[in-house]
Design a protein around this motif. Structure first.
Motif, PDB file in Angstrom:
ATOM      1  N   ARG A   1       0.814  -1.214   0.000  1.00  0.00           N
ATOM      2  CA  ARG A   1       0.000   0.000   0.000  1.00  0.00           C
ATOM      3  C   ARG A   1       0.850   1.268   0.000  1.00  0.00           C
ATOM      4  N   GLY A   2       2.170   1.089   0.109  1.00  0.00           N
ATOM      5  CA  GLY A   2       3.056   2.236   0.090  1.00  0.00           C
ATOM      6  C   GLY A   2       3.283   2.885   1.439  1.00  0.00           C
ATOM      7  N   TYR A   3       2.850   2.218   2.524  1.00  0.00           N
ATOM      8  CA  TYR A   3       3.066   2.783   3.856  1.00  0.00           C
ATOM      9  C   TYR A   3       4.533   2.639   4.249  1.00  0.00           C
ATOM     10  N   ASN A   4       5.017   3.570   5.031  1.00  0.00           N
ATOM     11  CA  ASN A   4       6.373   3.486   5.572  1.00  0.00           C
ATOM     12  C   ASN A   4       6.332   2.492   6.736  1.00  0.00           C
ATOM     13  N   THR A   5       6.730   1.255   6.473  1.00  0.00           N
ATOM     14  CA  THR A   5       6.483   0.133   7.387  1.00  0.00           C
ATOM     15  C   THR A   5       7.777  -0.448   7.917  1.00  0.00           C
ATOM     16  N   ILE A   6       7.780  -0.784   9.196  1.00  0.00           N
ATOM     17  CA  ILE A   6       8.896  -1.517   9.778  1.00  0.00           C
ATOM     18  C   ILE A   6       8.347  -2.655  10.632  1.00  0.00           C
ATOM     19  N   TYR A   7       8.859  -3.847  10.390  1.00  0.00           N
ATOM     20  CA  TYR A   7       8.431  -5.054  11.100  1.00  0.00           C
ATOM     21  C   TYR A   7       9.627  -5.573  11.891  1.00  0.00           C
ATOM     22  N   ILE A   8       9.506  -5.556  13.223  1.00  0.00           N
ATOM     23  CA  ILE A   8      10.611  -5.976  14.078  1.00  0.00           C
ATOM     24  C   ILE A   8      10.171  -7.107  15.008  1.00  0.00           C
ATOM     25  N   CYS A   9      11.111  -7.939  15.353  1.00  0.00           N
ATOM     26  CA  CYS A   9      10.871  -9.029  16.296  1.00  0.00           C
ATOM     27  C   CYS A   9      12.235  -9.466  16.841  1.00  0.00           C
ATOM     28  N   GLY A  10      12.266 -10.515  17.618  1.00  0.00           N
ATOM     29  CA  GLY A  10      13.527 -11.013  18.159  1.00  0.00           C
ATOM     30  C   GLY A  10      13.274 -12.070  19.208  1.00  0.00           C
ATOM     31  N   THR A  11      14.325 -12.718  19.637  1.00  0.00           N
ATOM     32  CA  THR A  11      14.205 -13.770  20.650  1.00  0.00           C
ATOM     33  C   THR A  11      14.197 -13.165  22.053  1.00  0.00           C
ATOM     34  N   ASP A  12      13.283 -13.672  22.885  1.00  0.00           N
ATOM     35  CA  ASP A  12      13.202 -13.258  24.289  1.00  0.00           C
ATOM     36  C   ASP A  12      14.143 -14.160  25.085  1.00  0.00           C
ATOM     37  N   GLU A  13      15.210 -13.583  25.623  1.00  0.00           N
ATOM     38  CA  GLU A  13      16.277 -14.381  26.212  1.00  0.00           C
ATOM     39  C   GLU A  13      16.332 -14.296  27.733  1.00  0.00           C
ATOM     40  N   TYR A  14      15.260 -13.771  28.343  1.00  0.00           N
ATOM     41  CA  TYR A  14      15.210 -13.695  29.793  1.00  0.00           C
ATOM     42  C   TYR A  14      14.099 -14.596  30.324  1.00  0.00           C
ATOM     43  N   GLY A  15      14.211 -14.978  31.575  1.00  0.00           N
ATOM     44  CA  GLY A  15      13.140 -15.746  32.193  1.00  0.00           C
ATOM     45  C   GLY A  15      13.572 -17.133  32.635  1.00  0.00           C
ATOM     46  N   THR A  16      12.676 -17.789  33.356  1.00  0.00           N
ATOM     47  CA  THR A  16      12.943 -19.103  33.927  1.00  0.00           C
ATOM     48  C   THR A  16      13.193 -20.146  32.853  1.00  0.00           C
ATOM     49  N   THR A  17      12.493 -20.042  31.721  1.00  0.00           N
ATOM     50  CA  THR A  17      12.630 -21.066  30.692  1.00  0.00           C
ATOM     51  C   THR A  17      14.059 -21.149  30.158  1.00  0.00           C
ATOM     52  N   THR A  18      14.740 -20.013  30.072  1.00  0.00           N
ATOM     53  CA  THR A  18      16.135 -20.020  29.604  1.00  0.00           C
ATOM     54  C   THR A  18      17.027 -20.744  30.609  1.00  0.00           C
ATOM     55  N   GLU A  19      16.825 -20.449  31.882  1.00  0.00           N
ATOM     56  CA  GLU A  19      17.656 -21.061  32.923  1.00  0.00           C
ATOM     57  C   GLU A  19      17.440 -22.567  32.995  1.00  0.00           C
ATOM     58  N   THR A  20      16.185 -23.010  32.945  1.00  0.00           N
ATOM     59  CA  THR A  20      15.916 -24.441  33.039  1.00  0.00           C
ATOM     60  C   THR A  20      16.417 -25.186  31.804  1.00  0.00           C
ATOM     61  N   LYS A  21      16.341 -24.539  30.633  1.00  0.00           N
ATOM     62  CA  LYS A  21      16.877 -25.173  29.431  1.00  0.00           C
ATOM     63  C   LYS A  21      18.385 -25.309  29.524  1.00  0.00           C
ATOM     64  N   ALA A  22      19.052 -24.328  30.108  1.00  0.00           N
ATOM     65  CA  ALA A  22      20.502 -24.406  30.295  1.00  0.00           C
ATOM     66  C   ALA A  22      20.863 -25.545  31.253  1.00  0.00           C
ATOM     67  N   MET A  23      20.070 -25.710  32.320  1.00  0.00           N
ATOM     68  CA  MET A  23      20.279 -26.837  33.234  1.00  0.00           C
ATOM     69  C   MET A  23      20.116 -28.152  32.502  1.00  0.00           C
ATOM     70  N   GLU A  24      19.108 -28.226  31.662  1.00  0.00           N
ATOM     71  CA  GLU A  24      18.817 -29.465  30.934  1.00  0.00           C
ATOM     72  C   GLU A  24      19.953 -29.832  29.987  1.00  0.00           C
ATOM     73  N   GLU A  25      20.539 -28.824  29.312  1.00  0.00           N
ATOM     74  CA  GLU A  25      21.591 -29.080  28.336  1.00  0.00           C
ATOM     75  C   GLU A  25      22.988 -28.925  28.921  1.00  0.00           C
ATOM     76  N   ASN A  26      23.053 -28.701  30.250  1.00  0.00           N
ATOM     77  CA  ASN A  26      24.336 -28.625  30.956  1.00  0.00           C
ATOM     78  C   ASN A  26      25.268 -27.578  30.343  1.00  0.00           C
ATOM     79  N   CYS A  27      24.731 -26.362  30.189  1.00  0.00           N
ATOM     80  CA  CYS A  27      25.536 -25.267  29.662  1.00  0.00           C
ATOM     81  C   CYS A  27      25.065 -23.974  30.314  1.00  0.00           C
ATOM     82  N   THR A  28      25.635 -22.856  29.899  1.00  0.00           N
ATOM     83  CA  THR A  28      25.269 -21.578  30.501  1.00  0.00           C
ATOM     84  C   THR A  28      24.050 -20.995  29.794  1.00  0.00           C
TER      85      THR A  28
END
Length: 277
Positions: A54-81
Motif C-alpha cells: 500500500r506504500g506505507y512506511n512500514t517496519i516489522y521488528i521481532c527477536g528472541t526473548d532471552e530472559y526468564g525461567t525457561t532459559t535457565e531451566t533449558k541451560a540446566m537441561e543441556e548442561n551449559c550456561t
C-alpha cells in the motif's frame, strides 16, 4: 527478511502513514515449529507485506526473548550456561524464519546492549522517583494444592501392564490424594509415569539421581502450600492432569514448566510428548 543490510535507520516520514509492526517474542528454549510460525510471526508478516504494497512506511521488528525461567531451566537441561542457550537458539530461530522468508526489517535479541539500556531506563525512572513499592504476596495457582515429592521404591511390583519397577529407584509421587485400597493394599500416594499415545509403553517420571528422598518437587513460578488431602468430588486432579506431559526433550512438565528438584529437572527415559498421570 527485509533489507537487513541497510545501515541507515528506518525513521518516521512526515506526511506519510508510518506503521510499526511487531509480534510476540519467541523464547529461546526450543526450535520453532509450524504452530509457532502460524500463531505468532506469520500473521504479522502478512500485514507487513500488505502495508508495504500500500506504500506505507512500514517496519516489522521481532527477536528472541532471552530472559526468564525457561532459559535457565533449558541451560540446566543441556548442561551449559544461559548465554550459550541464548546464542544457540537465537541462531536456530533466525535460520527457521529465514527459510520461511518472514520479512522482518530487524530480528534482534532482548539481550543486546541497546535493548538492555532502554529497559533499564524505563525501570529507573519510576524507581528513582519512588513510584514503586514492595510488598509480599501469595501467587495462587492450581499447582499449589498438590503435594509432589521424591520417593524411593523399595520393592518390585507390576504397576502397569508390561511395566516393572526396580528396587531403590527414585520416583515422583503425588502424596495428597485420598488413600484408596487397590487389590487389597492401601495406597497413600500415586507414582507419576508417562505413557505414549496408544498407551502401549509406560515409563516412570524420574528425578536426578542426586535428588533427596522426601524433598518436594516444585514448579518455578508457582508457590503456596498444598492441601492436606484433595477433595475427590471437585475433580481438581483430573483438571490438572491434562496439562502434565513429557516434552520433546523428555522433560516432565506442567504445561511448559518443568518438574524441578534441588538437583535439577525430572525426566522420562524415552517417551517424548507423552501424557503423565
Amino acid at each position: 527478511m527485509g533489507d537487513l543490510n541497510q545501515t541507515a535507520p528506518k525513521l518516521p516520514v512526515p506526511g506519510k502513514r508510518n506503521v510499526l509492526i511487531t509480534s510476540a517474542l519467541p523464547y529461546v528454549n526450543n526450535v520453532p515449529h509450524l504452530g509457532n510460525i502460524i500463531g505468532c510471526v506469520l500473521s504479522a508478516d502478512v500485514f507487513a507485506r500488505y502495508c508495504r504494497l500500500r506504500g506505507y512506511n512500514t517496519i516489522y521488528i521481532c527477536g528472541t526473548d532471552e530472559y526468564g525461567t525457561t532459559t535457565e531451566t533449558k541451560a540446566m537441561e543441556e548442561n551449559c550456561t544461559p548465554q550459550e542457550i541464548c546464542d544457540k537458539y537465537h541462531a536456530l530461530h533466525k535460520e527457521v524464519y529465514d527459510w520461511f522468508d518472514i520479512s522482518f526489517d530487524k530480528f534482534g535479541r532482548t539481550s543486546t546492549p541497546e535493548q538492555t539500556e532502554v529497559c533499564q531506563a524505563i525501570f529507573k525512572k519510576p524507581w528513582e522517583n519512588n513510584w514503586l513499592s514492595e510488598k509480599p504476596m501469595q501467587q495462587d495457582g492450581v499447582l499449589g494444592i498438590y503435594n509432589f515429592y521424591i520417593s524411593k521404591l523399595r520393592f518390585s511390583t507390576n504397576l502397569f501392564s508390561g511395566f516393572i519397577v526396580g528396587q531403590d529407584r527414585l520416583v515422583c509421587v503425588l502424596c495428597n490424594l485420598k488413600p484408596a485400597t487397590m487389590r487389597g493394599i492401601k495406597s497413600h500416594a500415586m507414582v507419576l509415569a508417562a505413557s505414549n499415545n496408544d498407551h502401549t509403553k509406560v515409563e516412570l517420571v524420574e528425578p536426578p539421581k542426586s535428588a533427596t528422598v522426601g524433598e518436594r518437587v516444585t514448579f518455578p513460578g508457582f508457590t503456596g502450600e498444598p492441601d492436606d488431602v484433595l477433595n475427590p468430588k471437585k475433580k481438581v486432579w483430573e483438571t490438572l492432569q491434562v496439562d502434565l506431559h513429557s516434552d520433546a526433550n523428555l522433560v516432565a512438565c506442567y504445561k511448559d514448566i518443568p518438574l524441578t528438584t534441588c538437583a535439577g529437572i525430572c525426566k522420562v527415559s524415552s517417551i517424548s510428548n507423552g501424557s503423565i498421570r
